[in-house]
Design a protein around this motif. Structure first.
Motif, mmCIF file in Angstrom:
data_model
loop_
_atom_site.group_PDB
_atom_site.id
_atom_site.type_symbol
_atom_site.label_atom_id
_atom_site.label_comp_id
_atom_site.label_asym_id
_atom_site.label_seq_id
_atom_site.Cartn_x
_atom_site.Cartn_y
_atom_site.Cartn_z
ATOM 1 N N ILE A 40 8.235 -58.530 -3.273
ATOM 2 C CA ILE A 40 9.043 -58.653 -2.240
ATOM 3 C C ILE A 40 8.413 -59.375 -1.009
ATOM 4 O O ILE A 40 7.053 -59.052 -0.540
ATOM 5 C CB ILE A 40 9.195 -56.825 -1.997
ATOM 6 N N ALA A 41 9.100 -60.266 -0.468
ATOM 7 C CA ALA A 41 8.721 -61.291 0.544
ATOM 8 C C ALA A 41 9.521 -61.161 1.867
ATOM 9 O O ALA A 41 10.511 -60.231 1.849
ATOM 10 C CB ALA A 41 8.681 -62.438 -0.134
ATOM 11 N N ALA A 117 5.116 -71.666 -0.038
ATOM 12 C CA ALA A 117 4.327 -72.503 0.751
ATOM 13 C C ALA A 117 5.516 -73.585 1.505
ATOM 14 O O ALA A 117 5.216 -74.385 2.218
ATOM 15 C CB ALA A 117 3.336 -73.492 -0.112
ATOM 16 N N HIS A 118 6.635 -73.622 0.974
ATOM 17 C CA HIS A 118 7.817 -74.461 1.595
ATOM 18 C C HIS A 118 8.972 -73.615 2.404
ATOM 19 O O HIS A 118 9.737 -74.222 2.769
ATOM 20 C CB HIS A 118 8.333 -74.875 0.334
ATOM 21 N N TRP A 119 8.553 -72.542 2.573
ATOM 22 C CA TRP A 119 9.453 -71.663 3.454
ATOM 23 C C TRP A 119 9.275 -72.139 5.036
ATOM 24 O O TRP A 119 8.283 -72.660 5.451
ATOM 25 C CB TRP A 119 9.138 -70.128 3.313
ATOM 26 N N PRO A 120 10.252 -72.056 5.738
ATOM 27 C CA PRO A 120 10.330 -72.597 6.944
ATOM 28 C C PRO A 120 9.413 -72.039 8.092
ATOM 29 O O PRO A 120 8.804 -72.678 9.010
ATOM 30 C CB PRO A 120 11.818 -72.581 7.528
ATOM 31 N N GLU A 121 9.137 -70.894 7.822
ATOM 32 C CA GLU A 121 8.060 -70.393 8.831
ATOM 33 C C GLU A 121 6.917 -69.597 7.893
ATOM 34 O O GLU A 121 6.945 -68.876 7.084
ATOM 35 C CB GLU A 121 8.416 -69.086 9.705
ATOM 36 N N ILE A 122 5.667 -69.776 8.821
ATOM 37 C CA ILE A 122 4.260 -69.451 8.012
ATOM 38 C C ILE A 122 4.586 -68.002 7.910
ATOM 39 O O ILE A 122 3.828 -67.481 6.655
ATOM 40 C CB ILE A 122 3.079 -70.144 8.617
ATOM 41 N N GLU A 123 4.941 -67.296 8.899
ATOM 42 C CA GLU A 123 4.657 -65.722 8.772
ATOM 43 C C GLU A 123 5.746 -65.165 7.954
ATOM 44 O O GLU A 123 5.594 -63.831 7.547
ATOM 45 C CB GLU A 123 4.989 -65.252 10.382
ATOM 46 N N THR A 124 6.961 -65.719 7.525
ATOM 47 C CA THR A 124 7.729 -65.321 6.528
ATOM 48 C C THR A 124 7.143 -65.493 5.022
ATOM 49 O O THR A 124 7.651 -64.621 4.297
ATOM 50 C CB THR A 124 9.119 -66.117 6.618
ATOM 51 N N ALA A 125 6.262 -66.418 5.048
ATOM 52 C CA ALA A 125 5.751 -66.615 3.539
ATOM 53 C C ALA A 125 4.522 -65.656 3.152
ATOM 54 O O ALA A 125 3.428 -65.648 3.165
ATOM 55 C CB ALA A 125 5.227 -67.977 3.455
ATOM 56 N N LEU A 126 5.091 -64.398 3.252
ATOM 57 C CA LEU A 126 4.215 -63.255 2.749
ATOM 58 C C LEU A 126 4.666 -62.416 1.525
ATOM 59 O O LEU A 126 6.078 -62.029 1.732
ATOM 60 C CB LEU A 126 3.918 -62.338 3.985
ATOM 61 N N GLY A 127 4.012 -62.160 0.692
ATOM 62 C CA GLY A 127 4.935 -61.195 -0.431
ATOM 63 C C GLY A 127 3.971 -60.021 -0.745
ATOM 64 O O GLY A 127 2.797 -60.085 -0.545
ATOM 65 N N ALA A 128 4.607 -58.862 -1.084
ATOM 66 C CA ALA A 128 3.853 -57.663 -1.505
ATOM 67 C C ALA A 128 4.130 -57.306 -2.999
ATOM 68 O O ALA A 128 5.550 -57.302 -3.023
ATOM 69 C CB ALA A 128 3.944 -56.811 -0.433
ATOM 70 N N ARG A 129 3.335 -56.604 -3.735
ATOM 71 C CA ARG A 129 3.823 -56.083 -4.771
ATOM 72 C C ARG A 129 2.949 -54.838 -5.249
ATOM 73 O O ARG A 129 1.963 -54.941 -4.582
ATOM 74 C CB ARG A 129 4.149 -57.100 -6.183
ATOM 75 N N GLU A 131 1.047 -52.966 -8.480
ATOM 76 C CA GLU A 131 0.389 -53.102 -9.458
ATOM 77 C C GLU A 131 0.518 -51.748 -10.029
ATOM 78 O O GLU A 131 0.809 -50.645 -9.749
ATOM 79 C CB GLU A 131 -1.105 -53.435 -9.437
ATOM 80 N N ALA A 132 0.382 -52.062 -11.645
ATOM 81 C CA ALA A 132 0.554 -50.751 -12.470
ATOM 82 C C ALA A 132 -0.534 -49.750 -12.009
ATOM 83 O O ALA A 132 -0.307 -48.491 -12.109
ATOM 84 C CB ALA A 132 0.345 -51.216 -14.010
ATOM 85 N N ASN A 133 -1.415 -50.047 -11.605
ATOM 86 C CA ASN A 133 -2.700 -48.991 -11.107
ATOM 87 C C ASN A 133 -2.525 -48.435 -9.619
ATOM 88 O O ASN A 133 -3.237 -47.749 -9.074
ATOM 89 C CB ASN A 133 -4.185 -49.603 -11.150
ATOM 90 N N GLY A 134 -1.245 -48.810 -8.950
ATOM 91 C CA GLY A 134 -0.871 -48.336 -7.739
ATOM 92 C C GLY A 134 -1.523 -49.219 -6.488
ATOM 93 O O GLY A 134 -1.364 -48.797 -5.467
ATOM 94 N N LYS A 135 -2.174 -50.262 -7.003
ATOM 95 C CA LYS A 135 -2.804 -50.963 -6.094
ATOM 96 C C LYS A 135 -1.738 -51.975 -5.319
ATOM 97 O O LYS A 135 -0.874 -52.566 -6.198
ATOM 98 C CB LYS A 135 -3.902 -51.890 -6.600
ATOM 99 N N ILE A 136 -1.579 -52.122 -3.916
ATOM 100 C CA ILE A 136 -0.866 -53.086 -3.139
ATOM 101 C C ILE A 136 -1.452 -54.257 -3.178
ATOM 102 O O ILE A 136 -2.490 -54.512 -2.693
ATOM 103 C CB ILE A 136 -0.250 -52.658 -1.918
ATOM 104 N N VAL A 137 -0.569 -55.404 -3.760
ATOM 105 C CA VAL A 137 -1.298 -56.712 -3.511
ATOM 106 C C VAL A 137 -0.405 -57.606 -2.495
ATOM 107 O O VAL A 137 0.939 -57.591 -2.439
ATOM 108 C CB VAL A 137 -1.202 -57.585 -4.805
ATOM 109 N N VAL A 138 -0.902 -58.129 -1.557
ATOM 110 C CA VAL A 138 -0.289 -59.163 -0.657
ATOM 111 C C VAL A 138 -0.774 -60.526 -0.632
ATOM 112 O O VAL A 138 -1.889 -60.762 -0.875
ATOM 113 C CB VAL A 138 -0.422 -58.544 0.825
ATOM 114 N N VAL A 139 0.265 -61.371 -0.739
ATOM 115 C CA VAL A 139 -0.096 -62.750 -1.057
ATOM 116 C C VAL A 139 0.499 -63.732 -0.113
ATOM 117 O O VAL A 139 1.563 -63.098 0.449
ATOM 118 C CB VAL A 139 0.379 -63.272 -2.679
ATOM 119 N N SER A 140 0.147 -64.930 0.135
ATOM 120 C CA SER A 140 0.588 -65.852 0.803
ATOM 121 C C SER A 140 -0.255 -67.320 0.630
ATOM 122 O O SER A 140 -1.168 -67.325 0.268
ATOM 123 C CB SER A 140 0.428 -65.480 2.447
ATOM 124 N N PRO A 141 0.491 -68.248 0.865
ATOM 125 C CA PRO A 141 -0.001 -69.727 0.607
ATOM 126 C C PRO A 141 -0.663 -69.972 1.812
ATOM 127 O O PRO A 141 -1.810 -70.978 1.650
ATOM 128 C CB PRO A 141 1.157 -70.509 0.629
#
Length: 183
Positions: A40-41, A117-129, A131-141
């Motif tokens: 979810i980004a 990595a191609h989205w217009p704003e750097i701050e928008t390029a964040l996503g979270a998910r 995981e099955a073990n309950g861990k939240i992962v946040v990613v960005s280029p």
């Protein structure tokens, strides 16, 4: 010139998400879909951080942007129906990043992070998910902590005019007046 905003002790994106039950519930529903390379980004993460930096309670989600990457055809109508049955008042946006390069006239993306990595704003390029073990992962280029610097930063992979139109259309500077535009 950078103006650091006072953000207090909770300056970790994952901590902010964990403190928001509504976002946690949405992450759980999206995780149940088991989409490949799925996050979810955009405003789901970005707005939460900007609200916190401004001392605002989390603003309502005007939409929830789900991105995933699949070269196989997935019936999005079925997925959207499942999402709407769990949260009927959410404006769900579901986009396969394996196809978005065509709309954006870019070379093919390799994965969801590559697409961000191609989205217009750097701050928008964040996503979270979640995981099955309950861990939240946040990613960005980009550097994930950059969002705490108080900028809306132009990504040079997109036209400056697109970036500026988005700032105006989305009224980010009105909603979060301490932010600064960085070209």
């Amino acid at each position: 010139m950078s103006v650091k905003l006072s953000i207090g002790p909770m300056n970790n994106i994952i901590e902010l998400i964990r403190a928001d039950k509504h976002r946690l519930d949405i992450l759980a529903v999206v995780a149940s879909l088991q989409l490949p390379d799925c996050y979810i980004a955009a405003g789901f993460v970005r707005n939460l951080v900007w609200d916190y930096m401004h001392g605002f309670p989390p603003t309502a989600l005007n939409d929830v942007d789900i991105i995933y990457f699949s070269k196989s055809l997935i019936n999005e109508d079925i997925l959207l129906a499942a999402l709407c049955s769990s949260f009927p008042n959410v404006n769900w946006q579901l986009k396969n990043q394996a196809l978005m390069h065509k709309r954006n006239l870019d070379p093919p993306y390799e994965n969801s992070i590559g697409a961000m990595a191609h989205w217009p704003e750097i701050e928008t390029a964040l996503g979270a998910r979640l995981e099955a073990n309950g861990k939240i992962v946040v990613v960005s280029p980009f550097d994930k902590n950059y969002i705490f610097n108080g900028f809306i930063t132009h990504n040079t992979k997109r036209e400056k005019s697109v970036f500026l139109k988005r700032i105006e259309k989305k009224q980010w500077l009105e909603a979060w007046p301490k932010l600064q535009v960085k070209l």
